[in-house]
Design a protein around this motif. Structure first.
Motif, PDB file in Angstrom:
ATOM      1  N   PRO A  71       0.827  -1.211   0.000  1.00 17.41           N
ATOM      2  CA  PRO A  71       0.000   0.000   0.000  1.00 17.41           C
ATOM      3  C   PRO A  71       0.859   1.258   0.000  1.00 17.41           C
ATOM      4  N   ARG A  72       0.461   2.221  -0.814  1.00 13.51           N
ATOM      5  CA  ARG A  72       1.212   3.472  -0.909  1.00 13.51           C
ATOM      6  C   ARG A  72       1.319   4.163   0.454  1.00 13.51           C
ATOM      7  N   HIS A  73       0.257   4.099   1.260  1.00 15.30           N
ATOM      8  CA  HIS A  73       0.285   4.809   2.538  1.00 15.30           C
ATOM      9  C   HIS A  73       1.300   4.203   3.515  1.00 15.30           C
ATOM     10  N   LEU A  74       1.736   2.961   3.262  1.00 17.91           N
ATOM     11  CA  LEU A  74       2.748   2.348   4.120  1.00 17.91           C
ATOM     12  C   LEU A  74       4.174   2.703   3.699  1.00 17.91           C
ATOM     13  N   VAL A  75       4.361   3.010   2.418  1.00 18.55           N
ATOM     14  CA  VAL A  75       5.735   3.181   1.914  1.00 18.55           C
ATOM     15  C   VAL A  75       6.087   4.627   1.571  1.00 18.55           C
ATOM     16  N   LYS A  76       5.127   5.534   1.604  1.00 19.09           N
ATOM     17  CA  LYS A  76       5.379   6.882   1.113  1.00 19.09           C
ATOM     18  C   LYS A  76       6.456   7.620   1.908  1.00 19.09           C
ATOM     19  N   ASN A  77       6.660   7.260   3.173  1.00 22.19           N
ATOM     20  CA  ASN A  77       7.677   7.927   3.990  1.00 22.19           C
ATOM     21  C   ASN A  77       8.925   7.072   4.204  1.00 22.19           C
ATOM     22  N   GLU A  78       9.023   5.969   3.470  1.00 21.95           N
ATOM     23  CA  GLU A  78      10.187   5.091   3.586  1.00 21.95           C
ATOM     24  C   GLU A  78      11.275   5.581   2.630  1.00 21.95           C
ATOM     25  N   LYS A  79      12.289   6.244   3.167  1.00 20.45           N
ATOM     26  CA  LYS A  79      13.315   6.890   2.345  1.00 20.45           C
ATOM     27  C   LYS A  79      14.210   5.896   1.612  1.00 20.45           C
ATOM     28  N   ASP A  80      14.291   4.645   2.096  1.00 23.87           N
ATOM     29  CA  ASP A  80      15.168   3.660   1.470  1.00 23.87           C
ATOM     30  C   ASP A  80      14.484   2.892   0.339  1.00 23.87           C
ATOM     31  N   LEU A  81      13.205   3.158   0.116  1.00 23.57           N
ATOM     32  CA  LEU A  81      12.462   2.419  -0.898  1.00 23.57           C
ATOM     33  C   LEU A  81      12.075   3.334  -2.045  1.00 23.57           C
ATOM     34  N   GLU A  82      11.903   2.732  -3.215  1.00 19.79           N
ATOM     35  CA  GLU A  82      11.425   3.485  -4.367  1.00 19.79           C
ATOM     36  C   GLU A  82      10.240   2.760  -4.987  1.00 19.79           C
ATOM     37  N   ILE A  83       9.312   3.550  -5.501  1.00 14.54           N
ATOM     38  CA  ILE A  83       8.139   3.004  -6.182  1.00 14.54           C
ATOM     39  C   ILE A  83       8.473   2.859  -7.656  1.00 14.54           C
ATOM     40  N   LEU A  84       8.264   1.663  -8.187  1.00 20.83           N
ATOM     41  CA  LEU A  84       8.489   1.411  -9.602  1.00 20.83           C
ATOM     42  C   LEU A  84       7.182   1.680 -10.360  1.00 20.83           C
ATOM     43  N   GLU A  85       7.267   2.366 -11.463  1.00 21.03           N
ATOM     44  CA  GLU A  85       6.075   2.653 -12.279  1.00 21.03           C
ATOM     45  C   GLU A  85       4.990   3.309 -11.419  1.00 21.03           C
ATOM     46  N   GLU A  86       5.268   4.533 -11.030  1.00 23.66           N
ATOM     47  CA  GLU A  86       4.447   5.293 -10.094  1.00 23.66           C
ATOM     48  C   GLU A  86       2.954   5.277 -10.436  1.00 23.66           C
ATOM     49  N   ASN A  87       2.626   5.313 -11.707  1.00 16.84           N
ATOM     50  CA  ASN A  87       1.219   5.433 -12.109  1.00 16.84           C
ATOM     51  C   ASN A  87       0.501   4.096 -12.224  1.00 16.84           C
TER      52      ASN A  87
END
Length: 276
Positions: A221-237
Motif C-alpha cells: 500500500p502506498r500509505h505504508l511506503v510513502k515515507n520510507e526513504k530507502d524504498l522506491e516506487i516502480l512505475e508510479e502510475n
C-alpha cells in the motif's frame, strides 16, 4: 412474551466469547446454569440459537438475527443508564490498515476517555465471519458487504504499488504473505504478467522489512511506503486499487461510544485514502 434479562445476558456473553465455560466464568455462573439459561431461551423463542461443536458454539442464522436484537437492547439500556455496554467495542481489520490507519484513527478517542475498545488484526477472509458471529462490532474489509442486515460505509481506496530497495539490484522475486495472498498476482495480471517467483514472509510488515533488506520486490500500500526513504516506487502510475469499507450490523440504536468510533474511523480513513 418477555425475555428474561439473565437469558439475554447469557446469550450475549456466549456469543462474544464463543465458549460456554469462559462465558459462565465471566458471569459468575456454573456452566450448567449458563447452559440452562440458553436452553430456556431457545425454548422460549422456539428456535436453536447456537450450534454446539468442538470448535465452540457458533450462531445459527436465527442466532445471528437475535444477536442484532440483543445488542440493540443492551445498547439502549446502557445509554439510558449513562454508561457504555459492559463489553468492549471490538474493531477488526486486515493488517495493512490496522497499525497504519485504524490505531491512529482511534488513539485520540481512547486517550480522551477510557472507552473500552479491542482491536483485532485478521486475514481478509476471516473478517466477515467475525461480524456474522458477533465477535466484532466493526470490521474494516474489502467490498461493500451485500448481505442483509449489514451496513457498509466507504472509507476510500488502498492504492498498492510495486516497490524495491533504492540503489540496489535485487532479485526478481515477489514477496507475499502466504500462498493464498493474491495481491501480487492481481497487480501483475494488470501488466499481463502471469508467471513469477514468490517468497513468503508471513505479514505486511514482514514484506516491508524484506524489501528493505533487499530480499525482493513487493506490492505494498502506498500509505505504508510513502515515507520510507530507502524504498522506491516502480512505475508510479501503475496501481492496484482496493476499495476499503467499514461494515457493522444494522441496529435501530447505537451507543455514543459506537457512534464516536465509527465517526473517528470514517474521518481518518477518508483523510488519508483516495476517495475516487
Amino acid at each position: 412474551m418477555k425475555i428474561p434479562s439473565g437469558a439475554m445476558e447469557a446469550f450475549l456473553e456466549v456469543a462474544r466469547t464463543r465458549h460456554f465455560t469462559h462465558a459462565a466464568q465471566n458471569l459468575g455462573l456454573t456452566q450448567s446454569a449458563l447452559s440452562q439459561r440458553i436452553l430456556n431461551l431457545e425454548k422460549l423463542l422456539e428456535t436453536t440459537l447456537f450450534v454446539r461443536g468442538r470448535a465452540g458454539p457458533t450462531l445459527t442464522p436465527a442466532g445471528e438475527k437475535f444477536l442484532s436484537h440483543a445488542q440493540t437492547v443492551e445498547a439502549l439500556e446502557a445509554d439510558y443508564l449513562g454508561r457504555e455496554t459492559l463489553g468492549s467495542v471490538r474493531v477488526a481489520a486486515f493488517s495493512s490498515v490496522m497499525r497504519s490507519l485504524t490505531l491512529p484513527a482511534l488513539a485520540p478517542l481512547l486517550i480522551d476517555r477510557p472507552l473500552p475498545c479491542t482491536l483485532l488484526t485478521r486475514e481478509l477472509g476471516e473478517l466477515a465471519e467475525l461480524l456474522r458471529q458477533g465477535e466484532a462490532d466493526f470490521i474494516i474489509t474489502e467490498g461493500d458487504g451485500g448481505r442483509e442486515g449489514v451496513a457498509a460505509s466507504f472509507l476510500g481506496f488502498e492504492e498498492n504499488v510495486l516497490v524495491k530497495l533504492k540503489r540496489r539490484k535485487v532479485p526478481e522475486i515477489y514477496l507475499d504473505h502466504d500462498p493464498l495472498d493474491n495481491t501480487t498476482a492481481r497487480y501483475l495480471q494488470k501488466q499481463n504478467k502471469r508467471k513469477f517467483e514468490r517468497r513468503f514472509l508471513n505479514d505486511i510488515y514482514g514484506l516491508l522489512d524484506g524489501v528493505k533488506l533487499g530480499l525482493g520486490l513487493a506490492v505494498l500500500p502506498r500509505h505504508l511506503v510513502k515515507n520510507e526513504k530507502d524504498l522506491e516506487i516502480l512505475e508510479e502510475n501503475r496501481t492496484l486499487r482496493i476499495p476499503v469499507w467499514l461494515h457493522y450490523l444494522e441496529q435501530p440504536f447505537y451507543t455514543k461510544g459506537q457512534l464516536e468510533i465509527k465517526a473517528a474511523l470514517e474521518s481518518h480513513f477518508r483523510a488519508h485514502l483516495p476517495q475516487r
